[in-house]
Scaffold this motif. Structure first.
Motif, PDB file in Angstrom:
ATOM      1  N   GLY A   1      -2.635  -1.158  -5.258  1.00 11.34           N
ATOM      2  CA  GLY A   1      -3.971  -1.485  -4.787  1.00 11.34           C
ATOM      3  C   GLY A   1      -4.207  -2.978  -4.809  1.00 11.34           C
ATOM      4  O   GLY A   1      -3.330  -3.776  -5.171  1.00 11.34           O
TER       5      GLY A   1
ATOM      6  N   SER B   1       0.834  -1.210   0.000  1.00 12.00           N
ATOM      7  CA  SER B   1       0.000   0.000   0.000  1.00 12.00           C
ATOM      8  C   SER B   1       0.865   1.256   0.000  1.00 12.00           C
ATOM      9  O   SER B   1       0.526   2.244  -0.653  1.00 12.00           O
ATOM     10  CB  SER B   1      -0.943  -0.003   1.196  1.00 12.00           C
ATOM     11  OG  SER B   1      -0.246   0.283   2.388  1.00 12.00           O
TER      12      SER B   1
ATOM     13  N   ALA C   1      -9.526  -3.217  -4.150  1.00  9.72           N
ATOM     14  CA  ALA C   1      -9.382  -2.223  -3.082  1.00  9.72           C
ATOM     15  C   ALA C   1      -8.305  -1.198  -3.444  1.00  9.72           C
ATOM     16  O   ALA C   1      -7.369  -1.488  -4.180  1.00  9.72           O
ATOM     17  CB  ALA C   1      -9.021  -2.915  -1.770  1.00  9.72           C
ATOM     18  N   THR C   2      -8.453  -0.013  -2.900  1.00  5.21           N
ATOM     19  CA  THR C   2      -7.459   1.038  -3.081  1.00  5.21           C
ATOM     20  C   THR C   2      -6.246   0.735  -2.203  1.00  5.21           C
ATOM     21  O   THR C   2      -6.326  -0.085  -1.280  1.00  5.21           O
ATOM     22  CB  THR C   2      -8.041   2.404  -2.677  1.00  5.21           C
ATOM     23  OG1 THR C   2      -8.308   2.386  -1.268  1.00  5.21           O
ATOM     24  CG2 THR C   2      -9.317   2.719  -3.454  1.00  5.21           C
TER      25      THR C   2
ATOM     26  N   THR D   1      -6.188 -10.280   0.050  1.00  6.99           N
ATOM     27  CA  THR D   1      -6.321  -9.397  -1.102  1.00  6.99           C
ATOM     28  C   THR D   1      -7.446  -9.859  -2.015  1.00  6.99           C
ATOM     29  O   THR D   1      -8.188  -9.037  -2.561  1.00  6.99           O
ATOM     30  CB  THR D   1      -4.992  -9.316  -1.877  1.00  6.99           C
ATOM     31  OG1 THR D   1      -3.964  -8.885  -0.979  1.00  6.99           O
ATOM     32  CG2 THR D   1      -5.085  -8.336  -3.031  1.00  6.99           C
TER      33      THR D   1
ATOM     34  N   VAL E   1     -10.742  -8.635  -0.776  1.00 15.26           N
ATOM     35  CA  VAL E   1     -11.014  -7.213  -1.026  1.00 15.26           C
ATOM     36  C   VAL E   1     -10.535  -6.805  -2.422  1.00 15.26           C
ATOM     37  O   VAL E   1     -10.085  -5.680  -2.628  1.00 15.26           O
ATOM     38  CB  VAL E   1     -10.378  -6.318   0.062  1.00 15.26           C
ATOM     39  CG1 VAL E   1     -11.006  -6.577   1.412  1.00 15.26           C
ATOM     40  CG2 VAL E   1      -8.877  -6.493   0.113  1.00 15.26           C
TER      41      VAL E   1
ATOM     42  N   ALA F   1      -5.085   2.490   0.156  1.00 18.65           N
ATOM     43  CA  ALA F   1      -5.441   2.790   1.551  1.00 18.65           C
ATOM     44  C   ALA F   1      -6.232   1.635   2.168  1.00 18.65           C
ATOM     45  O   ALA F   1      -6.043   1.304   3.345  1.00 18.65           O
ATOM     46  CB  ALA F   1      -6.247   4.087   1.625  1.00 18.65           C
ATOM     47  N   GLU F   2      -7.101   1.033   1.389  1.00 20.00           N
ATOM     48  CA  GLU F   2      -7.878  -0.105   1.899  1.00 20.00           C
ATOM     49  C   GLU F   2      -6.986  -1.325   2.113  1.00 20.00           C
ATOM     50  O   GLU F   2      -7.170  -2.073   3.083  1.00 20.00           O
ATOM     51  CB  GLU F   2      -9.023  -0.422   0.943  1.00 20.00           C
ATOM     52  CG  GLU F   2     -10.086   0.666   0.913  1.00 20.00           C
ATOM     53  CD  GLU F   2     -11.065   0.536  -0.230  1.00 20.00           C
ATOM     54  OE1 GLU F   2     -12.197   1.036  -0.076  1.00 20.00           O
ATOM     55  OE2 GLU F   2     -10.729  -0.057  -1.273  1.00 20.00           O
ATOM     56  N   ILE F   3      -6.017  -1.513   1.235  1.00 25.82           N
ATOM     57  CA  ILE F   3      -5.054  -2.610   1.405  1.00 25.82           C
ATOM     58  C   ILE F   3      -4.248  -2.384   2.682  1.00 25.82           C
ATOM     59  O   ILE F   3      -3.977  -3.319   3.439  1.00 25.82           O
ATOM     60  CB  ILE F   3      -4.132  -2.731   0.169  1.00 25.82           C
ATOM     61  CG1 ILE F   3      -4.918  -3.271  -1.014  1.00 25.82           C
ATOM     62  CG2 ILE F   3      -2.917  -3.602   0.446  1.00 25.82           C
ATOM     63  CD1 ILE F   3      -5.462  -4.680  -0.825  1.00 25.82           C
ATOM     64  N   GLN F   4      -3.891  -1.128   2.940  1.00 27.78           N
ATOM     65  CA  GLN F   4      -3.170  -0.817   4.171  1.00 27.78           C
ATOM     66  C   GLN F   4      -4.030  -1.134   5.397  1.00 27.78           C
ATOM     67  O   GLN F   4      -3.545  -1.664   6.387  1.00 27.78           O
ATOM     68  CB  GLN F   4      -2.766   0.645   4.177  1.00 27.78           C
ATOM     69  CG  GLN F   4      -1.860   1.019   5.328  1.00 27.78           C
ATOM     70  CD  GLN F   4      -1.356   2.440   5.214  1.00 27.78           C
ATOM     71  OE1 GLN F   4      -2.041   3.318   4.687  1.00 27.78           O
ATOM     72  NE2 GLN F   4      -0.154   2.666   5.693  1.00 27.78           N
ATOM     73  N   THR F   5      -5.312  -0.847   5.308  1.00 26.75           N
ATOM     74  CA  THR F   5      -6.227  -1.148   6.410  1.00 26.75           C
ATOM     75  C   THR F   5      -6.329  -2.656   6.635  1.00 26.75           C
ATOM     76  O   THR F   5      -6.303  -3.121   7.777  1.00 26.75           O
ATOM     77  CB  THR F   5      -7.621  -0.560   6.120  1.00 26.75           C
ATOM     78  OG1 THR F   5      -7.493   0.853   5.964  1.00 26.75           O
ATOM     79  CG2 THR F   5      -8.593  -0.868   7.233  1.00 26.75           C
ATOM     80  N   VAL F   6      -6.427  -3.408   5.555  1.00 28.35           N
ATOM     81  CA  VAL F   6      -6.487  -4.870   5.679  1.00 28.35           C
ATOM     82  C   VAL F   6      -5.193  -5.387   6.305  1.00 28.35           C
ATOM     83  O   VAL F   6      -5.215  -6.259   7.180  1.00 28.35           O
ATOM     84  CB  VAL F   6      -6.767  -5.532   4.312  1.00 28.35           C
ATOM     85  CG1 VAL F   6      -6.611  -7.043   4.392  1.00 28.35           C
ATOM     86  CG2 VAL F   6      -8.155  -5.159   3.818  1.00 28.35           C
TER      87      VAL F   6
END
Length: 140
Positions: free
Chosen positions: A41, A36, A99-100, A93, A96, A102-107
């Motif tokens: 993404g 991320s 995913a963007t 991955t 999701v 930022a969303e990958i970082q959240t995961v």
């Protein structure tokens, strides 16, 4: 709760498995957070890269260094199963997909959080084993 009635080998096995799961979740977390931060993404490219990394680590697990036991943890077991970290990251991955970054970082952060919760729950695992052992003794 006292743990001295649990065989020492079972205590070590519980701790080893919990620590190994924590380490693998942290590896998966680190891989996703690193991706991320590089702006990658949750696409098929990331999944493919993680699957290739997992495959290479699984294929080469016999050629990885064998540091042995360090601070009562068998690091050989960690390295033997290291391929599971990228495989977990690839699976997360896929869940999701699209995913963007930022969303990958959240995961990735969630995987790391789960790993640390697992680490701090080790005493609860010992307590559950002790309770189950007592129930079996009482029934038997």
């Amino acid at each position: 709760m006292r743990r001295d009635h649990i065989p020492a080998s079972m205590q070590r096995a519980l701790d080893q498995r919990a620590m190994e799961a924590t380490a693998l979740l942290l590896v998966a977390s680190g891989l996703l957070i690193a991706a991320s931060l590089l702006g990658i993404g949750g696409g098929l490219g990331l999944v493919a890269g993680l699957v290739v990394l997992a495959t290479l680590l699984a294929a080469g697990k016999d050629r990885l260094p064998q540091p042995g036991v360090v601070y009562s943890h068998n690091l050989d077991l960690y390295l033997r199963d290291l391929w599971i970290g990228p495989a977990l990251a690839a699976l997360a991955t896929v869940v999701v997909l699209g995913a963007t970054p930022a969303e990958i970082q959240t995961v990735g952060g969630l995987l790391g959080f789960v790993g640390m919760v697992n680490y701090f729950l080790r005493p609860v695992y010992h307590m559950g084993y002790s309770l189950a052992e007592r129930v079996v003794r009482a029934v038997a």
